[in-house]
Design a protein around this motif. Structure first.
Motif, PDB file in Angstrom:
ATOM      1  N   CYS A  78       0.838  -1.200   0.000  1.00 41.26           N
ATOM      2  CA  CYS A  78       0.000   0.000   0.000  1.00 41.26           C
ATOM      3  C   CYS A  78       0.875   1.254   0.000  1.00 41.26           C
ATOM      4  N   CYS A  81       0.272   3.089   3.523  1.00 46.01           N
ATOM      5  CA  CYS A  81       0.714   2.613   4.838  1.00 46.01           C
ATOM      6  C   CYS A  81       1.722   1.475   4.797  1.00 46.01           C
ATOM      7  N   CYS A 126      -7.237  -1.132   1.060  1.00 44.35           N
ATOM      8  CA  CYS A 126      -6.272  -1.637   2.034  1.00 44.35           C
ATOM      9  C   CYS A 126      -6.991  -1.877   3.364  1.00 44.35           C
ATOM     10  N   CYS A 129      -5.421   0.729   6.242  1.00 45.12           N
ATOM     11  CA  CYS A 129      -5.650   2.181   6.265  1.00 45.12           C
ATOM     12  C   CYS A 129      -6.909   2.600   5.514  1.00 45.12           C
TER      13      CYS A 129
HETATM   14 FE    FE Z   1      -2.839   1.023   3.510  1.00 45.23          FE
END
Ligand code: FE
Length: 163
Positions: A78, A81, A126, A129
């Protein structure tokens, strides 16, 4: 025609919650993510393109991702994050212009539903996050038959040899 569609739409809206729970699809709005930041914080740390895709569910233009033709071995994480999302072994050439995978790294990607372009699509984000990644369709290759159609800008690539 619309007379027929309206009751159907009402039915879908009414029954949405029950159906969603069966499929383990929970609206993003109702989730609490481990990584949570304010809009200002995300804006400060992401590029404009990353911000609009990950946080505003924009879609990057087809054939613009640097990762589209990437064939190196490694992990796609990601861009918001760093959570590991897809492995290079599951990447395939879909011809759509967006990086495509037939399987996610289990547990790290979560799903929602959107009707943004007039019909139902399974949105994916994701699980850490909540950053929007793309959509999943059921016209992918074996063994899963799924096509995770992902905005490349939502991903960073970590080559295996870097570990
Ligand atoms: Fe993420």
């Amino acid at each position: 025609m619309f007379k027929n569609i309206l009751p159907l739409l009402c039915l879908i809206v009414v029954s949405c919650k029950g159906v969603s729970q069966e499929k383990e699809i929970t609206s993003k709005k109702d989730k609490e993510f481990d990584v949570t930041k304010t809009e200002a914080e995300w804006r400060a740390e992401l590029s404009d393109a990353e911000f609009y895709v990950l946080r505003k569910e924009a879609t990057e233009n087809a054939f613009t991702s640097e990762l589209l033709e990437n064939k190196e071995k490694g992990t796609y994480v990601c861009a918001g994050c760093g959570t590991e999302l897809f492995r290079s072994e599951t990447k395939f050439r879909s011809g759509t212009g967006w990086p495509s995978f037939y399987e996610e790294i289990k547990g790290n990607v979560a799903y929602d539903v959107d009707y943004k372009i007039g019909y139902k699509r399974t949105e994916e984000h994701c699980a850490t996050c909540g950053g929007h990644l793309g959509h999943v369709f059921e016209d992918g290759p074996k063994p899963t038959g799924l096509r995770h159609c992902i905005n490349g800008v939502a991903l960073d690539f970590v080559p295996d040899h870097a570990n």
